[in-house]
Design an enzyme around this catalytic site. Structure first.
Site, short mmCIF file in Angstrom:
data_model
loop_
_atom_site.label_atom_id
_atom_site.label_comp_id
_atom_site.label_asym_id
_atom_site.label_seq_id
_atom_site.Cartn_x
_atom_site.Cartn_y
_atom_site.Cartn_z
N PRO A 3 0.87 -1.34 0.15
CA PRO A 3 0.15 -0.08 -0.11
C PRO A 3 0.85 1.29 -0.03
O PRO A 3 1.81 1.39 0.74
CB PRO A 3 -0.89 -0.12 1.39
N GLU A 32 12.56 -9.21 2.56
CA GLU A 32 11.76 -8.11 3.28
C GLU A 32 12.36 -6.84 2.91
O GLU A 32 13.87 -6.84 3.22
CB GLU A 32 11.32 -8.26 4.60
C1 DQA Z 1 8.17 1.14 4.23
C2 DQA Z 1 7.97 1.47 5.78
C3 DQA Z 1 6.61 1.29 6.43
O1 DQA Z 1 6.72 1.50 7.59
C4 DQA Z 1 5.54 2.23 5.71
O2 DQA Z 1 4.41 1.90 6.33
C5 DQA Z 1 5.38 2.16 4.15
C6 DQA Z 1 6.86 2.10 3.76
C7 DQA Z 1 9.24 1.62 3.75
O3 DQA Z 1 9.65 1.23 2.56
O4 DQA Z 1 10.15 2.35 4.38
O5 DQA Z 1 4.65 2.38 3.48
O6 DQA Z 1 7.67 -0.19 3.94
#
Ligand code: DQA
Length: 149
Positions: free
Chosen positions: A11, A99
């Site tokens: 998202p 991740e």
């Molecule tokens: C994110 C970090 C998440 O906490 C945040 O909600 C995002 C982007 C990042 O790429 O740093 O939407 O995944």
């Protein structure tokens, strides 16, 4: 094993480039995917990008990737911190997943310190912006694809 990697974005990542550029940079998602694709080509790896703002679509993409991908690079956005279902989907898909977070989530609000997907991922790369996606591709190539040769 195929030399195909799914780069899955969750998202709000469709708004890369305009969304909080001080945190996420000025590159759009299309530009980022083009860079990852070029990086993959150097290693004879085919990159397929998919982004959705919906948890169910991300789950479906993980299930489907099982039929064709050697691994997945996954930035689950805020679902990282909330979604038991995405963690279960990774387990169910039995695919190696890296991740990725562009920002250093450990240096941000405490709710971002919890990841429901980290325990079922190969590893996590956080805080290196777009570079994190390239590092994640390298990790899958070295530790999964080429390791299976
Ligand atoms: C994110 C970090 C998440 O906490 C945040 O909600 C995002 C982007 C990042 O790429 O740093 O939407 O995944």
């Amino acid at each position: 094993m195929s030399r195909k990697i799914l780069v899955l974005n969750g998202p709000n990542l469709n708004l890369l480039g305009t969304r909080e550029p001080e945190t996420y940079g000025s590159q759009t998602l299309d530009e980022l995917l083009a860079e990852i694709t070029r990086h993959g080509e150097k290693q004879q790896v085919e990159i397929t990008g998919f982004q959705s703002n919906s948890e169910g679509d991300l789950i479906d993409a993980l299930h489907e990737a099982r039929t064709w991908a050697a691994g997945v690079v996954f930035n689950a956005g805020a679902y990282t911190h909330t979604s038991v279902a995405l963690g279960d989907a990774i387990t169910a898909a039995q695919l190696p997943v890296v991740e990725v977070h562009m920002s250093n989530v450990a240096a941000r609000e405490t709710f971002r310190h919890t990841s429901y997907i980290a325990p079922v991922c190969l590893g996590t790369i956080t805080g290196f912006g777009a570079t994190g996606y390239l590092l994640a591709v390298d990790a899958l190539v070295r530790n999964v694809i080429d390791a299976a040769k």
